[in-house]
Write a protein that holds these residues in place. Sequence first.
Motif, PDB file in Angstrom:
ATOM      1  N   HIS A  16     -43.617  51.021  46.273  1.00 25.50           N
ATOM      2  CA  HIS A  16     -42.548  51.640  45.480  1.00 25.50           C
ATOM      3  C   HIS A  16     -42.528  53.140  45.783  1.00 25.50           C
ATOM      4  O   HIS A  16     -43.523  53.825  45.584  1.00 25.50           O
ATOM      5  CB  HIS A  16     -42.814  51.400  43.991  1.00 25.50           C
ATOM      6  N   TYR A  19     -43.638  55.408  42.853  1.00 20.73           N
ATOM      7  CA  TYR A  19     -44.974  55.203  42.291  1.00 20.73           C
ATOM      8  C   TYR A  19     -46.076  55.523  43.280  1.00 20.73           C
ATOM      9  O   TYR A  19     -47.247  55.562  42.930  1.00 20.73           O
ATOM     10  CB  TYR A  19     -45.124  53.749  41.801  1.00 20.73           C
ATOM     11  N   GLU A  54     -33.448  60.062  34.465  1.00 20.97           N
ATOM     12  CA  GLU A  54     -33.942  60.020  35.819  1.00 20.97           C
ATOM     13  C   GLU A  54     -33.153  60.942  36.713  1.00 20.97           C
ATOM     14  O   GLU A  54     -33.634  61.355  37.738  1.00 20.97           O
ATOM     15  CB  GLU A  54     -33.762  58.613  36.408  1.00 20.97           C
ATOM     16  N   VAL A  85     -36.868  48.629  46.585  1.00 16.82           N
ATOM     17  CA  VAL A  85     -36.683  48.600  45.138  1.00 16.82           C
ATOM     18  C   VAL A  85     -35.238  48.906  44.760  1.00 16.82           C
ATOM     19  O   VAL A  85     -34.596  49.764  45.366  1.00 16.82           O
ATOM     20  CB  VAL A  85     -37.683  49.550  44.421  1.00 16.82           C
ATOM     21  N   SER A 120     -35.022  52.467  34.198  1.00 14.74           N
ATOM     22  CA  SER A 120     -35.386  53.723  33.545  1.00 14.74           C
ATOM     23  C   SER A 120     -34.624  53.831  32.236  1.00 14.74           C
ATOM     24  O   SER A 120     -33.416  53.607  32.201  1.00 14.74           O
ATOM     25  CB  SER A 120     -35.018  54.874  34.479  1.00 14.74           C
ATOM     26  N   LYS A 195     -44.098  54.216  34.066  1.00 17.56           N
ATOM     27  CA  LYS A 195     -44.095  55.648  34.414  1.00 17.56           C
ATOM     28  C   LYS A 195     -43.455  56.388  33.244  1.00 17.56           C
ATOM     29  O   LYS A 195     -42.457  55.938  32.688  1.00 17.56           O
ATOM     30  CB  LYS A 195     -43.280  55.842  35.701  1.00 17.56           C
ATOM     31  N   ASN A 225     -44.315  61.832  35.259  1.00 19.37           N
ATOM     32  CA  ASN A 225     -43.383  62.593  36.087  1.00 19.37           C
ATOM     33  C   ASN A 225     -42.753  63.682  35.231  1.00 19.37           C
ATOM     34  O   ASN A 225     -41.847  63.419  34.441  1.00 19.37           O
ATOM     35  CB  ASN A 225     -42.307  61.641  36.634  1.00 19.37           C
ATOM     36  N   MET A 266     -46.740  62.833  39.133  1.00 19.05           N
ATOM     37  CA  MET A 266     -45.797  62.659  40.240  1.00 19.05           C
ATOM     38  C   MET A 266     -45.283  64.045  40.632  1.00 19.05           C
ATOM     39  O   MET A 266     -44.873  64.809  39.777  1.00 19.05           O
ATOM     40  CB  MET A 266     -44.629  61.776  39.799  1.00 19.05           C
ATOM     41  N   CYS A 272     -33.039  61.958  41.248  1.00 20.67           N
ATOM     42  CA  CYS A 272     -31.959  61.253  41.951  1.00 20.67           C
ATOM     43  C   CYS A 272     -30.753  60.984  41.062  1.00 20.67           C
ATOM     44  O   CYS A 272     -30.883  60.811  39.856  1.00 20.67           O
ATOM     45  CB  CYS A 272     -32.452  59.893  42.426  1.00 20.67           C
ATOM     46  N   LEU A 280     -36.282  58.696  49.244  1.00 24.42           N
ATOM     47  CA  LEU A 280     -36.195  59.749  48.223  1.00 24.42           C
ATOM     48  C   LEU A 280     -35.756  61.045  48.891  1.00 24.42           C
ATOM     49  O   LEU A 280     -36.217  61.384  49.972  1.00 24.42           O
ATOM     50  CB  LEU A 280     -37.539  59.964  47.535  1.00 24.42           C
TER      51      LEU A 280
HETATM   52 FE1  CLF Z   1     -35.111  54.691  40.684  1.00 23.60          FE
HETATM   53 FE2  CLF Z   1     -36.618  55.799  38.953  1.00 23.60          FE
HETATM   54 FE3  CLF Z   1     -37.086  53.328  39.693  1.00 23.60          FE
HETATM   55 FE4  CLF Z   1     -37.552  55.387  41.321  1.00 23.60          FE
HETATM   56  S1  CLF Z   1     -35.985  57.000  41.047  1.00 23.60           S
HETATM   57  S2  CLF Z   1     -35.307  53.990  38.579  1.00 23.60           S
HETATM   58  S3  CLF Z   1     -38.615  54.945  39.377  1.00 23.60           S
HETATM   59  S4  CLF Z   1     -36.450  53.478  41.820  1.00 23.60           S
HETATM   60 FE5  CLF Z   1     -37.959  58.226  41.663  1.00 23.60          FE
HETATM   61 FE6  CLF Z   1     -35.652  59.330  41.764  1.00 23.60          FE
HETATM   62 FE7  CLF Z   1     -37.608  60.646  40.655  1.00 23.60          FE
HETATM   63 FE8  CLF Z   1     -36.627  58.528  39.505  1.00 23.60          FE
HETATM   64  S5  CLF Z   1     -37.479  60.078  42.790  1.00 23.60           S
HETATM   65  S6  CLF Z   1     -35.519  60.378  39.838  1.00 23.60           S
HETATM   66  S7  CLF Z   1     -38.762  59.006  39.767  1.00 23.60           S
END
Ligand code: CLF
Length: 297
Positions: A16, A19, A54, A85, A120, A195, A225, A266, A272, A280
């Motif tokens: 992932h 992660y 997120e 993912v 998320s 997370k 994070n 993290m 994103c 990423l």
């Molecule tokens: Fe997406 Fe978030 Fe799942 Fe990653 S993103 S839902 S855990 S697949 Fe990743 Fe993007 Fe940061 Fe999120 S880099 S914003 S932590």
Amino acid sequence: SPSRVNEQLARKAAQHPCYSVSGHHRFARMHLAVAPACNLQCHYCNRKYDCSNESRPGVVSELLLPEQAVAKARQVAAAIPQLSVVGIAGPGDPLANIGRTFQTLELLRQQLPDLKLCLSTNGLMLPDVVDRLVDIGVDHVTVTMNALDPAVAEKIYAWLWYEGERYTGRMAADLLIERQAEGIRKLIEKGVLVKINSVLIPGINDQHMQAVSQQAGEWGAFLHNIMPLISRPEHGTVFGLNGQAEPDADMVASVRKSCGMSMPQMTHCHQCRADAIGMLGEDRNAAFPLASVPVNP
Ligand code: CLF
Ligand code: SF4
């Protein structure tokens, strides 16, 4: 045995990109923007932009219906072999859009069984859906927890809706924290990798972040994070009269360092968008316009 369980978790995390630090150079993620509504109001969000659970505020994601989203995921999976993912992260809160979110997850599970499913959420509705998430096989869940202390949380959230009632102030803060804690504990009990995301807001929760990290560690969360607040008046940030300051890089680094004593941190998050596609830091969404998605393949 505990070491066997830890090995299994480590294996799940390795593929992932969020992660796993090494995984983020090898694996790609895709977000499906199927969740427009939200059940609460963060002071740093004005809904015209993607959820800061997120995602980077500032650009509105293209909303997809569940069937469209899954058809697009198939198209992307065929084009990007590193895709490991598929996540739902907005543009509102996925669990304030239960029907669309679960329909999407179920279709993904049927049609793309090899991909990991990720979600998320702000956590308000999490306790109610833990079993459903586990049944579908969602094994990565992110909960945005900006405060553990209701006195701090009430400065961050304006109001929330719960079971047909509107809550504000301390009542809203208490309820949200209680629901987040219950949801997180239940998920971890079931072996889901959790997370914790926290938006770092100078003068509001920077001094409090260590307490959040410590609690997350005690619960058994996998990763913390800590993301810098993106505060722009045009993004609806309403803290203070003259706008809320964003944390500078030094503050982010020092808070992560002190929190690192309680929880793995993290540091490779790219905040994103709710419709991001690719590795990423990369967004190939424009290469997959909706018009090109075969809805009835
Ligand atoms: Fe997406 Fe978030 Fe799942 Fe990653 S993103 S839902 S855990 S697949 Fe990743 Fe993007 Fe940061 Fe999120 S880099 S914003 S932590
Ligand atoms: Fe906005 Fe997300 Fe907060 Fe809802 S949870 S108010 S969509 S930042």
